[in-house]
Enzyme design. Structure first.
Site, PDB file in Angstrom:
ATOM      1  CG  ASP A  36      -1.784  -1.221   1.357  1.00  0.00           C
ATOM      2  OD1 ASP A  36      -2.182  -1.770   0.322  1.00  0.00           O
ATOM      3  OD2 ASP A  36      -2.047  -1.633   2.503  1.00  0.00           O
ATOM      4  N   GLY A  92      -0.976  -0.802  16.576  1.00  0.00           N
ATOM      5  CA  GLY A  92       0.092   0.024  16.031  1.00  0.00           C
ATOM      6  C   GLY A  92       0.486  -0.291  14.604  1.00  0.00           C
ATOM      7  CG  HIS A  93       0.441  -3.584  11.092  1.00  0.00           C
ATOM      8  ND1 HIS A  93      -0.292  -4.042  10.039  1.00  0.00           N
ATOM      9  CD2 HIS A  93       1.745  -3.707  10.723  1.00  0.00           C
ATOM     10  CE1 HIS A  93       0.524  -4.443   9.077  1.00  0.00           C
ATOM     11  NE2 HIS A  93       1.762  -4.247   9.464  1.00  0.00           N
ATOM     12  N   GLY A 116     -10.865  -8.130  10.066  1.00  0.00           N
ATOM     13  CA  GLY A 116     -12.210  -8.675  10.022  1.00  0.00           C
ATOM     14  C   GLY A 116     -13.287  -7.786  10.588  1.00  0.00           C
ATOM     15  CG  ASN A 155     -13.635  -0.648   6.212  1.00  0.00           C
ATOM     16  OD1 ASN A 155     -13.614  -0.171   7.341  1.00  0.00           O
ATOM     17  ND2 ASN A 155     -13.024  -1.776   5.919  1.00  0.00           N
ATOM     18  CB  SER A 175     -11.618  -1.435   2.157  1.00  0.00           C
ATOM     19  OG  SER A 175     -11.356  -2.810   2.053  1.00  0.00           O
ATOM     20  CD  GLU A 210      -9.177  -3.859  -0.805  1.00  0.00           C
ATOM     21  OE1 GLU A 210      -9.831  -3.821   0.248  1.00  0.00           O
ATOM     22  OE2 GLU A 210      -8.322  -4.724  -1.036  1.00  0.00           O
ATOM     23  CG  HIS A 280      -2.559   1.239  -2.487  1.00  0.00           C
ATOM     24  ND1 HIS A 280      -3.438   0.695  -1.588  1.00  0.00           N
ATOM     25  CD2 HIS A 280      -2.392   2.520  -2.109  1.00  0.00           C
ATOM     26  CE1 HIS A 280      -3.784   1.600  -0.696  1.00  0.00           C
ATOM     27  NE2 HIS A 280      -3.163   2.722  -0.997  1.00  0.00           N
TER      28      HIS A 280
END
Length: 336
Positions: A36, A92-93, A116, A155, A175, A210, A280
């Site tokens: 991304d 934190g990701h 999810g 989303n 997304s 997305e 992307h």
């Protein structure tokens, strides 16, 4: 959130490798694990992109050939406090950042979510410079831009920013779930402009749309979007489609005249040879050159996610990404 259910383990676990300078076919790829990627920014002769990773991965290059992983935007184990109460379980990701310069600063948009779940948010941070050695370098978080809670929502991940020729700025995001949304951004606050609403411009009904990006060329606005599934390495089915409009908020129609909100979309780039699941789109305009950054899964390197650069060309009013960006050296080097 089908996109993220497999997680971006590839991006988080794979160490950067070095591509041999003996490569027979020079390319503009970096072997740094990249998922991304944002649009590439250029400041004082240095190129930068940001990508999915813990704390947001930052990568720089003096020449689009030799790339270096820099310090993450947010230090390890730290992130803005508002995220904890908005996206519970966040670790934190950060996903799919994008960067735009406006109001004399760099605005870095980022996604927060959990696998999810439709509970997601997009935030923004600002810095006067990208140069991490500058005494002025400092990211200041400006808070949440938009959030989502249920599957009927857009989303709130995968922000894509575009500055128009008149100085106005627009964001597309989304997304699966409610599809792709678009809205004008306040160029001072970095938030959605007061009095405006987010408009659906593609997808919906939990279909696989997305990683949207908005590009203007001539009188048309082009909406690039990914269909298919990412994050599955060699089994990824991502491909890029496009529609165009005379308004940045649509409606966007493909070459057959079909609206992207009802499943339209002209294919621009799909899996070919080494390049599995390209996706992307981000755009860097430099002189007369339009340079697009994407990621792909490398069929020659166990499906690892990597950066690829393409030249964006237009023919009869429609974009083409078939031409790889050439480099002047015999190989691309990545280092920590």
């Amino acid at each position: 959130m089908i996109k993220r259910q497999t997680a971006l383990l590839l991006a988080g676990l794979i160490l950067p490798l070095v591509v041999s300078a003996q490569s027979q076919t020079p390319t503009s790829e970096t072997s740094i694990a990249t998922h991304d990627p944002s649009s590439i920014q250029k400041e004082d002769g240095q190129y930068w992109y940001f990508s999915t990773g813990h704390g947001i991965q930052a990568v720089s290059s003096p020449d689009l050939q030799h790339w270096k992983v820099e310090k993450s935007i947010f230090e390890k184990g730290t992130w803005p406090n508002w995220i904890d109460s908005t996206v519970q379980g966040f670790k934190g990701h950060f996903w799919a950042p994008d960067c735009v310069r406006m109001n004399g600063k760099y605005y870095l948009y980022y996604s927060c979510s959990t696998f999810g779940s439709p509970t997601s948010a997009i935030g923004v941070a600002t810095s006067p410079t990208l140069n991490q050695q500058s005494p002025d370098y400092r990211w200041t978080d400006q808070g949440m831009v938009v959030k989502s809670k249920v599957k009927a929502d857009f989303n709130a991940i995968d922000p894509g920013l575009m500055r128009d020729t008149d100085g106005r700025v627009y964001m597309v995001y989304g997304s699966f779930h409610g599809g792709i949304g678009a809205a004008e951004i306040d160029t001072v606050t970095g938030k959605i402009k007061a009095g405006t609403t987010v408009k659906r411009v593609a997808g919906g009904r939990e279909s696989d749309w997305e990683a949207a990006a908005l590009v203007k060329e001539g009188r048309y606005y082009y909406l690039f979007v990914n269909n298919g599934l990412c994050c599955k390495g060699l089994n990824s089915t991502y491909y890029i489609v496009v529609g165009r409009s005379e308004s940045p908020l649509g409606p966007f129609l493909d070459q057959t005249g079909r609206d992207l909100t009802v499943g339209g979309g002209t294919v621009v780039l799909r899996t070919a040879g080494q390049y599995i699941g390209p996706g992307h789109v981000g755009l860097l305009r430099e002189g007369n050159r339009n340079l697009v950054s994407i990621h792909f899964y490398d069929a020659e390197n166990k499906g690892r996610p990597r950066l690829d650069l393409r030249l964006l060309k237009f023919k009869n009013g429609w974009p083409n990404l078939d031409t790889k960006y050439p480099t002047s050296s015999g190989g691309i080097h990545a280092k920590l």
